[in-house]
Write a protein that holds these residues in place. Sequence first.
Motif, PDB file in Angstrom:
ATOM      1  N   SER A  92       0.797  -1.338   0.181  1.00  0.00           N
ATOM      2  CA  SER A  92       0.229  -0.008   0.091  1.00  0.00           C
ATOM      3  C   SER A  92       0.629   1.292   0.011  1.00  0.00           C
ATOM      4  O   SER A  92       1.764   1.521   0.984  1.00  0.00           O
ATOM      5  N   VAL A  93       0.752   2.364  -0.841  1.00  0.00           N
ATOM      6  CA  VAL A  93       1.560   3.260  -1.235  1.00  0.00           C
ATOM      7  C   VAL A  93       1.086   4.125  -0.010  1.00  0.00           C
ATOM      8  O   VAL A  93       1.818   4.645   0.732  1.00  0.00           O
ATOM      9  N   HIS A  94       0.041   4.387   0.403  1.00  0.00           N
ATOM     10  CA  HIS A  94      -0.665   5.220   1.642  1.00  0.00           C
ATOM     11  C   HIS A  94      -0.001   4.868   2.875  1.00  0.00           C
ATOM     12  O   HIS A  94       0.658   5.608   3.565  1.00  0.00           O
ATOM     13  N   GLU A  95       0.139   3.377   3.210  1.00  0.00           N
ATOM     14  CA  GLU A  95       0.314   3.037   4.299  1.00  0.00           C
ATOM     15  C   GLU A  95       2.181   3.248   4.538  1.00  0.00           C
ATOM     16  O   GLU A  95       2.715   3.518   5.316  1.00  0.00           O
ATOM     17  N   PRO A 131      -0.013  11.121  -0.445  1.00  0.00           N
ATOM     18  CA  PRO A 131       0.108   9.637  -1.223  1.00  0.00           C
ATOM     19  C   PRO A 131      -1.201   9.739  -2.050  1.00  0.00           C
ATOM     20  O   PRO A 131      -2.017  10.207  -2.189  1.00  0.00           O
ATOM     21  N   ILE A 132      -1.175   8.413  -2.679  1.00  0.00           N
ATOM     22  CA  ILE A 132      -2.515   8.152  -3.510  1.00  0.00           C
ATOM     23  C   ILE A 132      -2.788   6.569  -2.899  1.00  0.00           C
ATOM     24  O   ILE A 132      -2.156   5.805  -2.374  1.00  0.00           O
ATOM     25  N   ASP A 133      -4.191   6.478  -3.050  1.00  0.00           N
ATOM     26  CA  ASP A 133      -4.803   4.923  -2.561  1.00  0.00           C
ATOM     27  C   ASP A 133      -4.513   4.108  -3.619  1.00  0.00           C
ATOM     28  O   ASP A 133      -5.515   3.645  -4.514  1.00  0.00           O
ATOM     29  N   ASP A 134      -3.575   3.349  -3.739  1.00  0.00           N
ATOM     30  CA  ASP A 134      -3.182   2.496  -4.758  1.00  0.00           C
ATOM     31  C   ASP A 134      -2.042   1.566  -4.063  1.00  0.00           C
ATOM     32  O   ASP A 134      -1.310   1.757  -3.133  1.00  0.00           O
ATOM     33  N   SER A 135      -1.693   0.414  -4.882  1.00  0.00           N
ATOM     34  CA  SER A 135      -0.941  -0.624  -4.286  1.00  0.00           C
ATOM     35  C   SER A 135       0.172  -0.718  -5.634  1.00  0.00           C
ATOM     36  O   SER A 135       0.004  -0.616  -6.733  1.00  0.00           O
ATOM     37  N   ILE A 136       1.478  -1.114  -5.070  1.00  0.00           N
ATOM     38  CA  ILE A 136       2.456  -1.444  -5.988  1.00  0.00           C
ATOM     39  C   ILE A 136       3.116  -2.686  -5.694  1.00  0.00           C
ATOM     40  O   ILE A 136       2.963  -3.233  -4.552  1.00  0.00           O
TER      41      ILE A 136
END
Length: 217
Positions: free
Chosen positions: A73-76, A100-105
């Motif tokens: 999680s980018v946000h976390e 941040p953005i609410d997305d995953s990498i």
Amino acid sequence: MLLKIAGEDLLRSVEAIQTAYDYFDLGVRTSSEQRWLHCSRKAVDRFKEQLEQIQTVLQVRAHAARPQLRPVSVHELLRQVRREHEHAALSKGICMRVVPIDDSIKSDDLLLGAALRNLVSNAIRYTRPGGRILIGCRGFEASIRIDVYDTGVGIPGEQIPKIFDAFTRLDPGRCEGSGIGLFIVRQAILILGHRIEVASVPGRGSRFSILVPRAGR
């Protein structure tokens, strides 16, 4: 493993010394005592930073053979990085923002986290009081770019290729860093297979960017 255990023991000892200095500070009266305490505290802080950097290098090397690429999680991740550096930025009078953005990498949170922490620490170190740091993201179709902007001293163009070498300090007279923070960044990014970009204007600031694939792509 022995180095890791020894490093952890030394860090605990350094933290005990820092607590003792905080206690001594309550009884400081003269200007000479204040100067002595200030110099001693800076030496202890620098020693602790070097120990933490050595531990990070050991973690990166231990992870090199088996990076665990999974959705992160980018946000976390950015929230955690901000929490760990907020006090250092505030104590230096630097405004730090995270967008941040609410997305995953797809990455290894330990290795990518180590890279980001060193980029933010570096930004705080080279930004003067009253400056600003922005940690943000930009989304693309197949990847996300994580940016660390600062309004610091900047880097001359001819020196940018050297900054990721170990024990490189662009201005040793003004900065007391260990000189291995950006080396750790490069090693972590190489292991992960990500890409890093640097843009800088001397006297105005720098942007360090890590390009990471989106999860599931």
